[in-house]
Design a protein around this motif. Structure first.
Motif, PDB file in Angstrom:
ATOM      1  N   GLY A 137       0.823  -1.211   0.000  1.00 52.82           N
ATOM      2  CA  GLY A 137       0.000   0.000   0.000  1.00 52.82           C
ATOM      3  C   GLY A 137       0.853   1.255   0.000  1.00 52.82           C
ATOM      4  N   ALA A 138       0.261   2.342  -0.477  1.00 56.23           N
ATOM      5  CA  ALA A 138       0.960   3.626  -0.539  1.00 56.23           C
ATOM      6  C   ALA A 138      -0.024   4.725  -0.172  1.00 56.23           C
ATOM      7  N   ASP A 139       0.013   5.832  -0.840  1.00 53.69           N
ATOM      8  CA  ASP A 139      -0.916   6.956  -0.681  1.00 53.69           C
ATOM      9  C   ASP A 139      -0.719   7.745   0.607  1.00 53.69           C
ATOM     10  N   GLY A 140       0.395   7.545   1.301  1.00 54.41           N
ATOM     11  CA  GLY A 140       0.650   8.357   2.476  1.00 54.41           C
ATOM     12  C   GLY A 140      -0.019   7.881   3.748  1.00 54.41           C
ATOM     13  N   ASP A 141      -1.026   6.983   3.656  1.00 53.99           N
ATOM     14  CA  ASP A 141      -1.620   6.434   4.885  1.00 53.99           C
ATOM     15  C   ASP A 141      -0.637   5.445   5.478  1.00 53.99           C
ATOM     16  N   ASP A 142      -0.977   4.961   6.645  1.00 53.95           N
ATOM     17  CA  ASP A 142      -0.204   3.881   7.232  1.00 53.95           C
ATOM     18  C   ASP A 142      -0.734   2.585   6.617  1.00 53.95           C
ATOM     19  N   HIS A 143      -0.133   2.164   5.496  1.00 51.46           N
ATOM     20  CA  HIS A 143      -0.588   0.960   4.796  1.00 51.46           C
ATOM     21  C   HIS A 143       0.332  -0.209   5.058  1.00 51.46           C
ATOM     22  N   GLN A 144       0.967  -0.234   6.211  1.00 49.25           N
ATOM     23  CA  GLN A 144       1.831  -1.374   6.511  1.00 49.25           C
ATOM     24  C   GLN A 144       1.044  -2.661   6.404  1.00 49.25           C
ATOM     25  N   ASN A 145      -0.225  -2.608   6.741  1.00 51.25           N
ATOM     26  CA  ASN A 145      -1.062  -3.801   6.674  1.00 51.25           C
ATOM     27  C   ASN A 145      -1.960  -3.801   5.449  1.00 51.25           C
ATOM     28  N   GLY A 146      -1.611  -3.030   4.456  1.00 49.04           N
ATOM     29  CA  GLY A 146      -2.438  -2.997   3.258  1.00 49.04           C
ATOM     30  C   GLY A 146      -1.627  -3.296   2.016  1.00 49.04           C
ATOM     31  N   CYS A 147      -2.327  -3.645   0.953  1.00 48.52           N
ATOM     32  CA  CYS A 147      -1.668  -3.876  -0.331  1.00 48.52           C
ATOM     33  C   CYS A 147      -2.712  -3.776  -1.437  1.00 48.52           C
TER      34      CYS A 147
END
Length: 168
Positions: free
Chosen positions: A120-130
């Protein structure tokens, strides 16, 4: 007429689905378990290995029960839709794999797909996203429009991403 059909450019498309509560590192192993796609893909009733070692280039899986057919409507009259798919490349560090249909009754010719799991990206905390990206090329399929096929794949991928996310 046959000659004209073969001279049409290949269809190319990409669909994607966001997974918010599972990381790329958690989703990737589910894809490299190449012989078990039926656990995740909606409408796929069967998937098993028929050649080679699961997850290694050159292995072939048999899948059936697709909701995709060359009929365009997704309704097959009489027999179940099936395909034999060969894994042609795996890039563990880039989290991508490519496969091709080597035989089927769904009307797809020269079908090659690549699945890539992107953190994941977009500046959020996407450590747990993809994001799961599924791109494909195929010869034009009789009875279909590319946009219809793309929509069908998008719906399937969304369902697959949800099943994967729910399992993690």
């Amino acid at each position: 007429m046959e000659e004209q059909k073969n001279s049409q450019p290949k269809w190319e498309a990409k669909v994607s689905a966001r997974v918010t509560s599972a990381s790329a590192d958690q989703i990737w192993p589910l894809y490299t378990d190449f012989f078990n796609l039926h656990k995740w893909y909606p409408g796929l009733t069967t998937c098993h290995g028929i050649h080679g070692t699961n997850g290694e280039p050159g292995c072939i899986r048999f899948c059936s029960g697709f909701s995709v057919s060359s009929e365009g409507s997704g309704v097959d009259k009489g027999s179940e839709n099936w395909a034999k798919e060969r894994l042609i490349a795996v890039d563990h560090s880039g989290r991508s794999l490519s496969y091709e249909i080597v035989d089927s009754n769904i009307g797809f010719n020269s079908y090659v797909a690549t699945v890539k799991i992107v953190p994941g990206a977009d500046g959020d905390d996407h450590q747990n996203g993809c994001v799961i990206e599924w791109s494909f090329t195929v010869d034009p399929v009789e009875g279909w429009e590319l946009e219809d096929m793309k929509q069908k794949f998008q719906v399937g991928l969304q369902g697959q991403a949800k099943r994967m996310e729910d399992a993690i």
